[in-house]
Design a protein around this motif. Structure first.
Motif, PDB file in Angstrom:
ATOM      1  N   CYS A   3      44.577 -70.075 -13.253  1.00 16.63           N
ATOM      2  CA  CYS A   3      45.031 -68.708 -13.456  1.00 16.63           C
ATOM      3  C   CYS A   3      45.911 -68.220 -12.311  1.00 16.63           C
ATOM      4  O   CYS A   3      46.933 -67.558 -12.513  1.00 16.63           O
ATOM      5  N   ILE A   4      45.535 -68.564 -11.088  1.00 15.59           N
ATOM      6  CA  ILE A   4      46.280 -68.099  -9.914  1.00 15.59           C
ATOM      7  C   ILE A   4      47.693 -68.653  -9.926  1.00 15.59           C
ATOM      8  O   ILE A   4      48.664 -67.947  -9.612  1.00 15.59           O
ATOM      9  N   THR A   5      47.835 -69.924 -10.305  1.00 11.74           N
ATOM     10  CA  THR A   5      49.166 -70.541 -10.282  1.00 11.74           C
ATOM     11  C   THR A   5      50.094 -69.925 -11.325  1.00 11.74           C
ATOM     12  O   THR A   5      51.314 -70.052 -11.214  1.00 11.74           O
ATOM     13  N   HIS A   6      49.536 -69.267 -12.347  1.00 14.39           N
ATOM     14  CA  HIS A   6      50.359 -68.655 -13.392  1.00 14.39           C
ATOM     15  C   HIS A   6      50.412 -67.129 -13.293  1.00 14.39           C
ATOM     16  O   HIS A   6      51.032 -66.485 -14.144  1.00 14.39           O
ATOM     17  N   CYS A   7      49.784 -66.568 -12.289  1.00 11.24           N
ATOM     18  CA  CYS A   7      49.805 -65.108 -12.114  1.00 11.24           C
ATOM     19  C   CYS A   7      51.029 -64.700 -11.298  1.00 11.24           C
ATOM     20  O   CYS A   7      51.198 -65.154 -10.156  1.00 11.24           O
ATOM     21  N   PRO A   8      51.906 -63.879 -11.850  1.00  8.27           N
ATOM     22  CA  PRO A   8      53.122 -63.479 -11.114  1.00  8.27           C
ATOM     23  C   PRO A   8      52.826 -62.705  -9.832  1.00  8.27           C
ATOM     24  O   PRO A   8      53.664 -62.638  -8.937  1.00  8.27           O
TER      25      PRO A   8
ATOM     26  N   LYS B 276      48.992 -61.416 -19.112  1.00  7.55           N
ATOM     27  CA  LYS B 276      48.100 -62.418 -19.718  1.00  7.55           C
ATOM     28  C   LYS B 276      48.588 -63.868 -19.551  1.00  7.55           C
ATOM     29  O   LYS B 276      48.124 -64.766 -20.264  1.00  7.55           O
ATOM     30  N   SER B 277      49.493 -64.095 -18.622  1.00  7.52           N
ATOM     31  CA  SER B 277      49.917 -65.473 -18.345  1.00  7.52           C
ATOM     32  C   SER B 277      48.724 -66.318 -17.909  1.00  7.52           C
ATOM     33  O   SER B 277      48.630 -67.503 -18.241  1.00  7.52           O
ATOM     34  N   CYS B 278      47.813 -65.690 -17.165  1.00  8.61           N
ATOM     35  CA  CYS B 278      46.617 -66.386 -16.697  1.00  8.61           C
ATOM     36  C   CYS B 278      45.743 -66.832 -17.863  1.00  8.61           C
ATOM     37  O   CYS B 278      45.152 -67.920 -17.844  1.00  8.61           O
ATOM     38  N   GLU B 279      45.659 -66.008 -18.896  1.00  6.24           N
ATOM     39  CA  GLU B 279      44.805 -66.319 -20.033  1.00  6.24           C
ATOM     40  C   GLU B 279      45.322 -67.527 -20.816  1.00  6.24           C
ATOM     41  O   GLU B 279      44.547 -68.238 -21.461  1.00  6.24           O
ATOM     42  N   GLN B 280      46.625 -67.773 -20.745  1.00  7.41           N
ATOM     43  CA  GLN B 280      47.210 -68.889 -21.475  1.00  7.41           C
ATOM     44  C   GLN B 280      46.762 -70.239 -20.936  1.00  7.41           C
ATOM     45  O   GLN B 280      46.857 -71.255 -21.629  1.00  7.41           O
TER      46      GLN B 280
END
Length: 374
Positions: free
Chosen positions: A302-307, A351-355
Protein backbone atom coordinates in the motif's frame (compact mmCIF):
# COMPACT_ATOMS: atom_id res chain seq x y z
CA UNK A 1 17.23 -28.86 8.08
CA UNK A 2 14.07 -30.73 7.18
CA UNK A 3 13.69 -31.41 3.45
CA UNK A 4 10.56 -32.18 1.46
CA UNK A 5 10.35 -34.14 -1.77
CA UNK A 6 9.07 -32.28 -4.80
CA UNK A 7 9.31 -33.85 -8.27
CA UNK A 8 12.69 -35.39 -7.60
CA UNK A 9 14.03 -32.35 -5.78
CA UNK A 10 14.82 -31.97 -2.09
CA UNK A 11 13.47 -28.59 -1.01
CA UNK A 12 14.26 -27.09 2.37
CA UNK A 13 11.00 -27.02 4.32
CA UNK A 14 11.94 -23.50 5.39
CA UNK A 15 12.42 -20.96 2.63
CA UNK A 16 13.92 -17.50 2.97
CA UNK A 17 11.40 -14.89 1.86
CA UNK A 18 12.87 -11.62 0.58
CA UNK A 19 9.93 -9.31 1.33
CA UNK A 20 11.18 -8.20 4.75
CA UNK A 21 14.95 -8.03 4.35
CA UNK A 22 17.01 -5.85 6.73
CA UNK A 23 16.97 -2.21 5.64
CA UNK A 24 18.90 1.00 6.30
CA UNK A 25 17.35 3.74 8.47
CA UNK A 26 13.92 2.06 8.33
CA UNK A 27 13.70 2.90 4.62
CA UNK A 28 12.00 -0.11 3.02
CA UNK A 29 13.62 0.57 -0.35
CA UNK A 30 17.20 0.72 1.04
CA UNK A 31 18.27 -2.87 1.65
CA UNK A 32 21.18 -3.50 3.99
CA UNK A 33 23.29 -5.58 1.63
CA UNK A 34 25.94 -6.51 4.19
CA UNK A 35 23.28 -7.91 6.49
CA UNK A 36 21.57 -9.77 3.65
CA UNK A 37 24.87 -11.27 2.52
CA UNK A 38 25.57 -12.47 6.06
CA UNK A 39 22.08 -13.96 6.41
CA UNK A 40 22.21 -15.79 3.08
CA UNK A 41 25.65 -17.21 3.94
CA UNK A 42 24.28 -18.57 7.21
CA UNK A 43 21.13 -19.88 5.52
CA UNK A 44 23.20 -21.69 2.90
CA UNK A 45 25.47 -23.16 5.55
CA UNK A 46 22.50 -24.49 7.52
CA UNK A 47 20.75 -26.00 4.52
CA UNK A 48 18.17 -23.51 3.25
CA UNK A 49 18.05 -23.89 -0.51
CA UNK A 50 14.78 -22.08 -1.39
CA UNK A 51 14.79 -18.28 -1.87
CA UNK A 52 11.69 -16.27 -2.74
CA UNK A 53 11.60 -12.75 -4.14
CA UNK A 54 9.23 -10.67 -6.27
CA UNK A 55 9.04 -7.67 -8.60
CA UNK A 56 7.49 -5.32 -6.07
CA UNK A 57 9.29 -6.26 -2.84
CA UNK A 58 11.31 -3.47 -1.23
CA UNK A 59 10.22 -0.94 -3.83
CA UNK A 60 11.54 -3.12 -6.63
CA UNK A 61 14.95 -3.72 -5.06
CA UNK A 62 14.49 -7.20 -3.60
CA UNK A 63 15.20 -8.99 -6.88
CA UNK A 64 18.33 -6.88 -7.34
CA UNK A 65 19.56 -7.70 -3.84
CA UNK A 66 18.91 -11.42 -4.11
CA UNK A 67 20.42 -11.52 -7.57
CA UNK A 68 23.60 -9.87 -6.36
CA UNK A 69 24.02 -12.09 -3.29
CA UNK A 70 22.97 -15.40 -4.82
CA UNK A 71 25.24 -14.86 -7.82
CA UNK A 72 28.13 -15.57 -5.41
CA UNK A 73 26.95 -19.20 -5.12
CA UNK A 74 26.85 -22.04 -7.66
CA UNK A 75 23.54 -21.90 -9.53
CA UNK A 76 22.75 -25.52 -8.70
CA UNK A 77 23.08 -24.83 -4.95
CA UNK A 78 19.79 -22.93 -4.62
CA UNK A 79 16.25 -22.72 -5.95
CA UNK A 80 15.02 -19.23 -6.80
CA UNK A 81 11.40 -18.13 -7.02
CA UNK A 82 9.94 -14.90 -8.33
CA UNK A 83 6.51 -13.78 -9.51
CA UNK A 84 4.63 -11.89 -12.21
CA UNK A 85 3.21 -8.79 -10.44
CA UNK A 86 -0.41 -9.02 -11.52
CA UNK A 87 -1.46 -7.77 -8.09
CA UNK A 88 -0.85 -4.40 -9.80
CA UNK A 89 -3.26 -4.51 -12.73
CA UNK A 90 -1.25 -1.87 -14.61
CA UNK A 91 1.35 -4.59 -15.30
CA UNK A 92 -0.99 -7.09 -16.97
CA UNK A 93 -0.01 -6.07 -20.52
CA UNK A 94 3.73 -6.20 -19.77
CA UNK A 95 4.41 -9.86 -19.02
CA UNK A 96 7.28 -10.33 -21.51
CA UNK A 97 8.98 -7.05 -20.61
CA UNK A 98 8.76 -7.74 -16.89
CA UNK A 99 9.84 -11.38 -17.09
CA UNK A 100 12.95 -10.51 -19.11
CA UNK A 101 13.81 -7.72 -16.67
CA UNK A 102 13.38 -10.05 -13.70
CA UNK A 103 15.87 -12.53 -15.12
CA UNK A 104 18.30 -9.65 -15.58
CA UNK A 105 17.76 -8.29 -12.07
CA UNK A 106 18.15 -11.73 -10.50
CA UNK A 107 21.22 -12.53 -12.65
CA UNK A 108 19.88 -15.91 -13.70
CA UNK A 109 18.96 -17.61 -16.97
CA UNK A 110 15.92 -19.34 -15.50
CA UNK A 111 13.64 -19.36 -12.46
CA UNK A 112 13.25 -22.62 -10.59
CA UNK A 113 9.80 -21.53 -9.44
CA UNK A 114 7.65 -18.78 -10.92
CA UNK A 115 4.22 -17.63 -9.79
CA UNK A 116 1.15 -15.70 -10.83
CA UNK A 117 1.44 -13.20 -7.96
CA UNK A 118 -1.59 -12.82 -5.70
CA UNK A 119 -4.53 -14.10 -7.68
CA UNK A 120 -7.41 -12.04 -6.27
CA UNK A 121 -10.70 -10.38 -7.10
CA UNK A 122 -9.02 -7.33 -8.66
CA UNK A 123 -6.91 -9.22 -11.18
CA UNK A 124 -8.61 -12.57 -11.84
CA UNK A 125 -10.30 -11.31 -15.01
CA UNK A 126 -6.96 -10.03 -16.29
CA UNK A 127 -5.12 -13.22 -15.45
CA UNK A 128 -7.75 -15.24 -17.32
CA UNK A 129 -8.14 -12.83 -20.26
CA UNK A 130 -6.30 -14.21 -23.34
CA UNK A 131 -5.76 -10.68 -24.69
CA UNK A 132 -2.99 -10.19 -22.11
CA UNK A 133 -1.43 -13.55 -22.94
CA UNK A 134 0.02 -14.03 -19.45
CA UNK A 135 -0.72 -17.73 -19.15
CA UNK A 136 0.38 -18.50 -22.72
CA UNK A 137 3.63 -16.59 -22.29
CA UNK A 138 4.53 -18.26 -18.99
CA UNK A 139 3.72 -21.71 -20.36
CA UNK A 140 6.01 -20.93 -23.31
CA UNK A 141 8.82 -19.98 -20.92
CA UNK A 142 8.27 -23.27 -19.10
CA UNK A 143 8.57 -25.18 -22.36
CA UNK A 144 11.77 -23.25 -23.08
CA UNK A 145 13.24 -24.16 -19.68
CA UNK A 146 13.27 -20.59 -18.38
CA UNK A 147 10.65 -21.55 -15.78
CA UNK A 148 11.18 -24.95 -14.23
CA UNK A 149 7.97 -25.03 -12.16
CA UNK A 150 4.91 -22.80 -12.55
CA UNK A 151 2.53 -21.98 -9.72
CA UNK A 152 0.52 -19.19 -8.15
CA UNK A 153 0.02 -17.31 -4.93
CA UNK A 154 -3.25 -15.96 -3.61
CA UNK A 155 -4.69 -13.83 -0.83
CA UNK A 156 -8.01 -13.85 -2.65
CA UNK A 157 -11.29 -15.48 -1.75
CA UNK A 158 -12.02 -19.18 -1.95
CA UNK A 159 -14.30 -18.56 -4.93
CA UNK A 160 -11.63 -16.63 -6.83
CA UNK A 161 -9.03 -19.31 -6.18
CA UNK A 162 -11.51 -21.93 -7.37
CA UNK A 163 -12.14 -19.96 -10.55
CA UNK A 164 -8.41 -19.71 -11.25
CA UNK A 165 -7.87 -23.43 -10.68
CA UNK A 166 -10.78 -24.40 -12.91
CA UNK A 167 -9.04 -22.51 -15.71
CA UNK A 168 -5.39 -23.34 -15.07
CA UNK A 169 -5.30 -25.94 -12.29
CA UNK A 170 -3.98 -28.78 -14.44
CA UNK A 171 -0.91 -26.64 -15.21
CA UNK A 172 -0.20 -25.45 -11.66
CA UNK A 173 2.56 -27.35 -9.86
CA UNK A 174 2.31 -25.58 -6.49
CA UNK A 175 -0.01 -23.14 -4.75
CA UNK A 176 1.14 -20.51 -2.26
CA UNK A 177 -1.43 -19.40 0.31
CA UNK A 178 -1.57 -17.41 3.53
CA UNK A 179 -1.66 -20.12 6.16
CA UNK A 180 -1.16 -19.88 9.92
CA UNK A 181 -3.02 -20.88 13.05
CA UNK A 182 -4.86 -17.55 13.22
CA UNK A 183 -6.04 -17.60 9.59
CA UNK A 184 -6.80 -21.33 9.41
CA UNK A 185 -10.49 -20.62 9.94
CA UNK A 186 -10.54 -16.78 9.72
CA UNK A 187 -9.25 -16.53 6.11
CA UNK A 188 -10.64 -19.94 5.06
CA UNK A 189 -7.10 -21.28 4.76
CA UNK A 190 -8.31 -24.73 5.74
CA UNK A 191 -10.67 -24.86 2.77
CA UNK A 192 -7.93 -23.60 0.45
CA UNK A 193 -5.61 -26.41 1.59
CA UNK A 194 -8.38 -28.91 0.87
CA UNK A 195 -8.97 -27.42 -2.58
CA UNK A 196 -5.29 -27.67 -3.48
CA UNK A 197 -5.27 -31.25 -2.23
CA UNK A 198 -8.21 -32.04 -4.50
CA UNK A 199 -6.16 -30.76 -7.46
CA UNK A 200 -3.11 -32.70 -6.24
CA UNK A 201 -1.20 -29.41 -5.86
CA UNK A 202 1.30 -29.18 -2.97
CA UNK A 203 1.01 -26.23 -0.58
CA UNK A 204 3.53 -23.43 -0.22
CA UNK A 205 2.96 -21.21 2.83
CA UNK A 206 3.34 -17.43 3.18
CA UNK A 207 2.67 -15.32 6.26
CA UNK A 208 3.31 -18.22 8.70
CA UNK A 209 3.42 -15.76 11.63
CA UNK A 210 0.96 -13.30 10.02
CA UNK A 211 3.39 -10.46 9.50
CA UNK A 212 4.93 -10.95 12.96
CA UNK A 213 1.65 -10.92 14.87
CA UNK A 214 2.07 -14.55 15.94
CA UNK A 215 5.74 -14.10 16.85
CA UNK A 216 4.67 -12.63 20.20
CA UNK A 217 2.07 -14.15 22.51
CA UNK A 218 0.46 -12.78 25.62
CA UNK A 219 1.82 -13.89 29.01
CA UNK A 220 -1.38 -15.85 29.56
CA UNK A 221 -1.01 -17.67 26.24
CA UNK A 222 2.66 -18.42 26.91
CA UNK A 223 1.81 -19.85 30.32
CA UNK A 224 -0.79 -22.19 28.83
CA UNK A 225 1.52 -23.41 26.07
CA UNK A 226 4.42 -23.90 28.49
CA UNK A 227 2.39 -26.71 30.00
CA UNK A 228 2.82 -28.69 26.78
CA UNK A 229 6.35 -27.98 25.51
CA UNK A 230 9.16 -25.45 25.83
CA UNK A 231 8.91 -23.46 22.59
CA UNK A 232 8.99 -19.76 21.72
CA UNK A 233 6.00 -18.15 20.04
CA UNK A 234 7.29 -18.30 16.43
CA UNK A 235 8.11 -21.98 16.83
CA UNK A 236 4.49 -22.76 17.72
CA UNK A 237 3.44 -21.17 14.41
CA UNK A 238 5.85 -23.37 12.48
CA UNK A 239 4.95 -26.52 14.45
CA UNK A 240 1.33 -25.85 13.46
CA UNK A 241 2.36 -25.94 9.80
CA UNK A 242 4.44 -29.06 10.33
CA UNK A 243 1.20 -30.74 11.38
CA UNK A 244 -0.41 -30.18 7.96
CA UNK A 245 0.88 -32.92 5.61
CA UNK A 246 0.09 -30.99 2.42
CA UNK A 247 2.62 -28.24 3.29
CA UNK A 248 5.89 -28.54 1.37
CA UNK A 249 7.66 -25.17 1.70
CA UNK A 250 7.08 -22.52 4.36
CA UNK A 251 8.38 -19.05 3.53
CA UNK A 252 9.44 -16.71 6.28
CA UNK A 253 10.35 -13.07 5.68
CA UNK A 254 13.18 -12.89 8.20
CA UNK A 255 14.54 -9.41 8.89
CA UNK A 256 17.60 -10.17 11.00
CA UNK A 257 20.03 -12.89 11.96
CA UNK A 258 18.29 -13.65 15.24
CA UNK A 259 15.03 -14.52 13.47
CA UNK A 260 16.90 -16.60 10.91
CA UNK A 261 18.77 -18.60 13.55
CA UNK A 262 15.61 -19.23 15.59
CA UNK A 263 13.65 -20.42 12.56
CA UNK A 264 16.45 -22.64 11.30
CA UNK A 265 16.69 -24.18 14.76
CA UNK A 266 12.95 -24.89 14.67
CA UNK A 267 13.31 -26.57 11.29
CA UNK A 268 16.17 -28.76 12.44
CA UNK A 269 13.50 -31.28 13.42
CA UNK A 270 9.93 -32.13 12.57
CA UNK A 271 7.75 -31.86 15.70
CA UNK A 272 4.07 -31.61 14.72
CA UNK A 273 1.46 -30.62 17.28
CA UNK A 274 -0.43 -33.01 19.47
CA UNK A 275 -4.22 -32.87 19.18
CA UNK A 276 -4.62 -30.86 22.38
CA UNK A 277 -1.96 -28.35 21.34
CA UNK A 278 -3.75 -27.85 18.03
CA UNK A 279 -7.02 -27.27 19.88
CA UNK A 280 -5.43 -24.71 22.20
CA UNK A 281 -4.06 -22.68 19.29
CA UNK A 282 -7.47 -22.67 17.62
CA UNK A 283 -9.01 -21.42 20.86
CA UNK A 284 -6.42 -18.63 20.92
CA UNK A 285 -7.30 -17.80 17.31
CA UNK A 286 -11.01 -17.53 18.02
CA UNK A 287 -10.34 -15.13 20.87
CA UNK A 288 -7.88 -13.02 18.87
CA UNK A 289 -10.13 -12.76 15.83
CA UNK A 290 -12.84 -11.26 17.99
CA UNK A 291 -10.37 -8.53 18.93
CA UNK A 292 -8.97 -7.85 15.46
CA UNK A 293 -10.71 -5.37 13.20
CA UNK A 294 -8.54 -5.44 10.06
CA UNK A 295 -6.22 -8.32 9.00
CA UNK A 296 -3.18 -6.25 7.94
CA UNK A 297 0.09 -8.21 7.63
CA UNK A 298 2.25 -5.09 7.04
CA UNK A 299 3.37 -6.21 3.56
CA UNK A 300 3.68 -2.47 2.68
CA UNK A 301 2.42 -2.80 -0.89
CA UNK A 302 0.00 0.00 0.00
CA UNK A 303 2.78 2.44 0.89
CA UNK A 304 4.53 1.99 -2.46
CA UNK A 305 1.29 2.92 -4.27
CA UNK A 306 0.21 5.79 -2.00
CA UNK A 307 0.89 9.17 -3.66
CA UNK A 308 1.32 10.68 -0.19
CA UNK A 309 3.46 7.91 1.25
CA UNK A 310 1.13 7.55 4.24
CA UNK A 311 2.25 5.04 6.89
CA UNK A 312 -0.80 2.86 6.20
CA UNK A 313 0.16 -0.31 8.16
CA UNK A 314 0.99 1.84 11.18
CA UNK A 315 -2.34 3.64 10.87
CA UNK A 316 -4.20 0.32 10.59
CA UNK A 317 -2.50 -0.84 13.77
CA UNK A 318 -3.83 2.27 15.52
CA UNK A 319 -7.27 1.69 14.03
CA UNK A 320 -7.34 -1.83 15.43
CA UNK A 321 -6.32 -0.57 18.86
CA UNK A 322 -9.06 2.06 18.68
CA UNK A 323 -11.57 -0.51 17.45
CA UNK A 324 -10.83 -2.99 20.21
CA UNK A 325 -10.71 -0.27 22.87
CA UNK A 326 -7.25 -1.34 24.02
CA UNK A 327 -6.79 -0.23 27.65
CA UNK A 328 -4.88 3.04 27.96
CA UNK A 329 -4.86 3.68 24.21
CA UNK A 330 -5.01 7.36 23.20
CA UNK A 331 -5.50 7.92 19.47
CA UNK A 332 -4.34 11.56 19.45
CA UNK A 333 -1.16 10.71 21.33
CA UNK A 334 -0.47 7.74 19.08
CA UNK A 335 -0.95 9.78 15.92
CA UNK A 336 1.48 12.38 17.25
CA UNK A 337 4.23 9.78 16.84
CA UNK A 338 3.60 9.70 13.06
CA UNK A 339 5.11 12.54 10.94
CA UNK A 340 2.44 15.04 9.95
CA UNK A 341 2.80 14.31 6.24
CA UNK A 342 2.28 10.58 6.83
CA UNK A 343 -0.93 10.80 8.88
CA UNK A 344 -4.41 9.69 7.75
CA UNK A 345 -5.47 13.32 7.33
CA UNK A 346 -3.23 13.42 4.24
CA UNK A 347 -5.24 10.68 2.50
CA UNK A 348 -6.79 11.93 -0.76
CA UNK A 349 -9.10 8.93 -1.11
CA UNK A 350 -7.65 7.78 -4.44
CA UNK A 351 -7.75 4.11 -3.34
CA UNK A 352 -4.53 3.27 -5.19
CA UNK A 353 -3.50 1.42 -2.04
CA UNK A 354 -6.62 -0.73 -2.15
CA UNK A 355 -5.78 -1.92 -5.66
CA UNK A 356 -2.71 -3.77 -4.36
CA UNK A 357 -3.81 -4.77 -0.84
CA UNK A 358 -3.60 -8.59 -0.57
CA UNK A 359 -6.11 -8.53 2.29
CA UNK A 360 -8.57 -6.34 0.34
CA UNK A 361 -8.86 -3.92 3.23
CA UNK A 362 -11.07 -0.87 2.63
CA UNK A 363 -8.21 1.47 3.46
CA UNK A 364 -9.90 4.72 2.42
CA UNK A 365 -12.88 3.97 4.67
CA UNK A 366 -10.51 3.13 7.51
CA UNK A 367 -8.69 6.45 7.03
CA UNK A 368 -12.00 8.29 7.14
CA UNK A 369 -12.96 6.53 10.37
CA UNK A 370 -9.65 7.46 11.95
CA UNK A 371 -10.06 11.10 10.91
CA UNK A 372 -13.53 11.27 12.43
CA UNK A 373 -12.11 10.13 15.76
CA UNK A 374 -9.09 12.45 15.77
Amino acid sequence: MIYKDFQGKKLSALGLGAMRLPVVDEDNSRIDMDAVREMVAYAMEKGINYYDTAWGYHGGNSELAMGEVLSEYPRESFYLASKFPGYDVSTLSRVEEIFEKQLEKCRVEYFDFYLFHNVCEKNIDGYLDPKYGIFDYLIEQKRNGRIKHLGFSTHGSFATMERFLKAYGEHMEFGQIQLNWLDYEFQKAKEKVEMLKAYNIPVWVMEPVQGGKLAVLSPEQEEILAGYRDEKAPAWAFRFLQTIPEVTVTLSGMSNMEQLKENINTYSEDKPLMEKEWTVLQEFAEDMICKTALPCTSCKYCITHCPKGIAIPQVIELYNKMHTKEPGFNLAAALADIPKDKRPSECVGCKSCEQVCPQQIKIADMMGSICKNM
